[in-house]
Design a protein around this motif. Structure first.
Motif, PDB file in Angstrom:
ATOM      1  N   THR A 110      -1.783   3.603  -1.934  1.00 10.49           N
ATOM      2  CA  THR A 110      -3.176   3.181  -1.819  1.00 10.49           C
ATOM      3  C   THR A 110      -3.488   2.776  -0.386  1.00 10.49           C
ATOM      4  O   THR A 110      -2.603   2.678   0.455  1.00 10.49           O
ATOM      5  N   ASP A 111      -4.773   2.541  -0.120  1.00  8.89           N
ATOM      6  CA  ASP A 111      -5.190   2.071   1.190  1.00  8.89           C
ATOM      7  C   ASP A 111      -4.921   0.579   1.329  1.00  8.89           C
ATOM      8  O   ASP A 111      -4.907  -0.160   0.336  1.00  8.89           O
ATOM      9  N   LYS A 126      -8.986  -4.645   3.314  1.00  8.47           N
ATOM     10  CA  LYS A 126      -9.399  -5.518   4.399  1.00  8.47           C
ATOM     11  C   LYS A 126      -9.061  -6.960   4.021  1.00  8.47           C
ATOM     12  O   LYS A 126      -8.889  -7.286   2.848  1.00  8.47           O
ATOM     13  N   ALA A 155       0.832  -1.208   0.000  1.00  7.74           N
ATOM     14  CA  ALA A 155       0.000   0.000   0.000  1.00  7.74           C
ATOM     15  C   ALA A 155       0.867   1.259   0.000  1.00  7.74           C
ATOM     16  O   ALA A 155       0.592   2.219  -0.717  1.00  7.74           O
ATOM     17  N   CYS A 166      -4.374  -1.030  -7.989  1.00  6.94           N
ATOM     18  CA  CYS A 166      -3.108  -0.329  -7.781  1.00  6.94           C
ATOM     19  C   CYS A 166      -2.381  -0.189  -9.111  1.00  6.94           C
ATOM     20  O   CYS A 166      -2.698  -0.865 -10.092  1.00  6.94           O
ATOM     21  N   ARG A 226      -7.600  -3.990  -3.751  1.00  6.59           N
ATOM     22  CA  ARG A 226      -7.612  -2.608  -4.225  1.00  6.59           C
ATOM     23  C   ARG A 226      -6.922  -2.559  -5.584  1.00  6.59           C
ATOM     24  O   ARG A 226      -5.949  -3.265  -5.819  1.00  6.59           O
TER      25      ARG A 226
END
Length: 200
Positions: free
Chosen positions: A144-145, A148, A139, A155, A153
């Protein structure tokens, strides 16, 4: 005065089979006195290769050499090469601040060269991190975040040739026995990720 812990360089080269579509990244191997083989996830009480046994062969012991308390390393390498799964870790140089194998006490001084690694596997479109610290490094490198557990996500990262590689970053549960989740439940998360990336 506390004793300074030495910096450790990663003892393994990335495993980057031709045609790899998925890069799986942990954090850093345990100390070598905990190894049962010279490969990724070498600790006999780590469940990565039991999870792969369940998913691909229907048995958690399919890749286990119980008699010698190790894993079937050649079968594992052949499986990864056949399916298109690469392995590396997110830490290249680390310090064990508490002199143990826990990610919690691992300080990463030099992270993975993600641009170089992905440049070596041009068909790779997914990165799966096998734990919280590894997920945080990817991340950070991609701005990026952290996903979970069990989620992903979108990227991208600039490669050494100037192009950009887009990929999905999947965050997987740790395969360490210290992570409080049953083997079968962990396997479900990994199976979903592998199905989504076209490797099942």
């Amino acid at each position: 005065m506390s004793k300074l812990q030495p910096t450790e360089n990663h003892p393994l080269e990335p495993f980057l089979p031709s045609g790899a579509k998925l890069l799986m990244c942990g954090t850093f191997p345990p100390k070598q006195n905990k190894w049962s083989m010279h490969f990724y996830y070498p600790n006999f009480i780590n469940d990565m290769w039991r999870i792969f046994g369940l998913i691909y062969f229907g048995s958690k012991d399919a890749l286990v050499d119980a008699e010698h308390k190790t894993f079937a390393i050649e079968e594992i390498k052949n499986l990864l090469s056949c399916k298109g799964i690469a392995l590396s870790d997110t830490g290249k140089e680390v310090v064990r601040t508490k002199d143990n194998a826990s990610d919690k006490w691992l300080r990463i001084d030099k992270p993975i060269d993600l641009a170089w690694t992905l440049g070596e596997i041009p068909e790779c479109h997914a990165v799966a991190t096998t734990g919280e610290k590894a997920a945080g490094i990817i991340a950070m490198l991609t701005g990026t975040d952290v996903p979970k557990v069990g989620e992903w996500r979108e990227c991208s990262i600039k490669l050494e040739d100037g192009s950009r590689r887009e990929f999905r970053h999947w965050r997987m549960p740790s395969t360490s026995r210290a992570y409080p989740m049953k083997l079968e439940k962990k396997s479900e998360y990994y199976k979903t990720m592998l199905e989504s990336t076209g490797l099942l």
